[in-house]
Design an enzyme around this catalytic site. Structure first.
Site, PDB file in Angstrom:
ATOM      1  N   ASP A 152      -8.544   3.768   1.789  1.00 55.59           N
ATOM      2  CA  ASP A 152      -7.308   4.033   2.898  1.00 55.59           C
ATOM      3  C   ASP A 152      -7.771   4.407   4.012  1.00 55.59           C
ATOM      4  OD1 ASP A 152      -4.977   4.685   3.841  1.00 55.59           O
ATOM      5  OD2 ASP A 152      -4.221   5.608   2.192  1.00 55.59           O
ATOM      6  N   CYS A 184       0.716  -1.197   0.121  1.00 57.32           N
ATOM      7  CA  CYS A 184      -0.077  -0.090   0.106  1.00 57.32           C
ATOM      8  C   CYS A 184       1.088   1.187  -0.148  1.00 57.32           C
ATOM      9  CB  CYS A 184      -0.958   0.065   1.134  1.00 57.32           C
ATOM     10  SG  CYS A 184      -0.157   0.059   2.672  1.00 57.32           S
ATOM     11  N   ASN A 234       2.476   1.557   4.085  1.00 56.17           N
ATOM     12  CA  ASN A 234       2.787   0.371   4.798  1.00 56.17           C
ATOM     13  C   ASN A 234       2.787   0.352   6.572  1.00 56.17           C
ATOM     14  OD1 ASN A 234       5.773  -1.875   5.150  1.00 56.17           O
ATOM     15  ND2 ASN A 234       3.575  -2.501   4.784  1.00 56.17           N
ATOM     16  N   CYS A 259      -1.138   0.976   7.459  1.00 51.44           N
ATOM     17  CA  CYS A 259      -2.394   0.628   7.762  1.00 51.44           C
ATOM     18  C   CYS A 259      -2.928  -0.636   7.032  1.00 51.44           C
ATOM     19  CB  CYS A 259      -3.382   1.711   7.039  1.00 51.44           C
ATOM     20  SG  CYS A 259      -2.942   3.263   7.843  1.00 51.44           S
ATOM     21  N   ARG A 260      -3.248  -0.761   5.619  1.00 54.23           N
ATOM     22  CA  ARG A 260      -3.862  -1.680   4.964  1.00 54.23           C
ATOM     23  C   ARG A 260      -2.813  -2.776   4.540  1.00 54.23           C
ATOM     24  NH1 ARG A 260      -5.428   1.883  -0.163  1.00 54.23           N
ATOM     25  NH2 ARG A 260      -3.406   3.021   0.731  1.00 54.23           N
ATOM     26  N   SER A 261      -1.654  -2.599   4.175  1.00 50.22           N
ATOM     27  CA  SER A 261      -0.939  -3.812   3.620  1.00 50.22           C
ATOM     28  C   SER A 261      -0.365  -4.547   4.841  1.00 50.22           C
ATOM     29  CB  SER A 261       0.335  -3.404   2.668  1.00 50.22           C
ATOM     30  OG  SER A 261       1.343  -2.567   3.317  1.00 50.22           O
TER      31      SER A 261
HETATM   32  P1  4NP Z   1      -1.672   2.963   4.133  1.00 52.56           P
HETATM   33  O1  4NP Z   1      -2.146   4.315   4.790  1.00 52.56           O
HETATM   34  O2  4NP Z   1      -1.191   3.191   2.745  1.00 52.56           O
HETATM   35  O3  4NP Z   1      -2.815   1.887   3.884  1.00 52.56           O
HETATM   36  O4  4NP Z   1      -0.497   2.517   5.003  1.00 52.56           O
HETATM   37  C1  4NP Z   1      -1.330   5.601   4.580  1.00 52.56           C
HETATM   38  C2  4NP Z   1      -0.347   5.536   5.694  1.00 52.56           C
HETATM   39  C3  4NP Z   1       0.322   6.959   5.504  1.00 52.56           C
HETATM   40  C4  4NP Z   1       0.203   7.775   4.593  1.00 52.56           C
HETATM   41  C5  4NP Z   1      -0.900   7.545   3.504  1.00 52.56           C
HETATM   42  C6  4NP Z   1      -1.551   6.515   3.770  1.00 52.56           C
HETATM   43  N1  4NP Z   1       0.964   9.015   4.712  1.00 52.56           N
HETATM   44  O5  4NP Z   1       0.608   9.722   3.532  1.00 52.56           O
HETATM   45  O6  4NP Z   1       1.771   9.087   5.369  1.00 52.56           O
END
Ligand code: 4NP
Length: 150
Positions: free
Chosen positions: A123, A8, A11, A13-15
């Site tokens: 997300d 994702c 790395n 939240c989702r992955s």
């Molecule tokens: P993820 O969520 O892609 O599901 O881990 C996010 C975590 C951090 C950010 C964006 C999405 N960020 O912009 O820092």
């Protein structure tokens, strides 16, 4: 041995949620020795950071174990080392291919492309809804395992 990398943007939240949901699923099916499962980011935003509290709370609620995973960025080497590189949304797939160069071996797609209803996984970093993310990830992981066992 099947090698699966979930990817994702951050790395955190989702992955990692997908990594530990799939590890749990594989373990419950007695197949943990047959898989290598990891997760990685397309961005540098969260490199070195731990799993988001929202993901940890959701995994706790579902009694799914996780470890001290630290966000890392996907690498060119990952493309050789993994059989399936699964983004959470279309943007991840585009970014993965940009990082690795090209997907000659057709290893890259979205997790929910294995389901009967192919779609992006929202997300929770923006929606703050980790339950919907969890439900989507469980659907995707079940569909992925079914596909791999065919
Ligand atoms: P993820 O969520 O892609 O599901 O881990 C996010 C975590 C951090 C950010 C964006 C999405 N960020 O912009 O820092």
């Amino acid at each position: 041995m099947k090698k699966i990398l979930f990817v994702c943007l951050g790395n955190i939240c989702r992955s990692p949620m997908a990594e530990f949901v799939f590890k749990d699923l594989v373990k419950k099916n007695g197949m943990e020795d047959e898989f290598i499962i990891d997760s990685a980011a397309t961005s540098y935003e969260e490199i070195g950071n731990g799993i988001h509290i929202g993901t940890r709370k959701q995994l706790d609620k579902e009694h799914i174990e996780y470890d001290n995973h630290r966000a890392r960025r996907v690498t060119v080497e990952d493309y050789q080392n993994f059989d399936y590189i699964l983004g959470m949304e279309s943007r991840n797939v585009r970014d993965i291919i940009r990082i690795i160069g090209s997907d000659n071996e057709n290893k890259v797609c979205r997790l929910l492309d294995f389901s009967n209803n192919p779609r992006d996984i929202a997300d929770p970093w923006y929606t703050n809804n980790f339950e919907v993310t969890y439900d989507d990830i469980v659907e995707g992981c079940n569909a992925l395992l079914k596909f791999l066992l065919k």
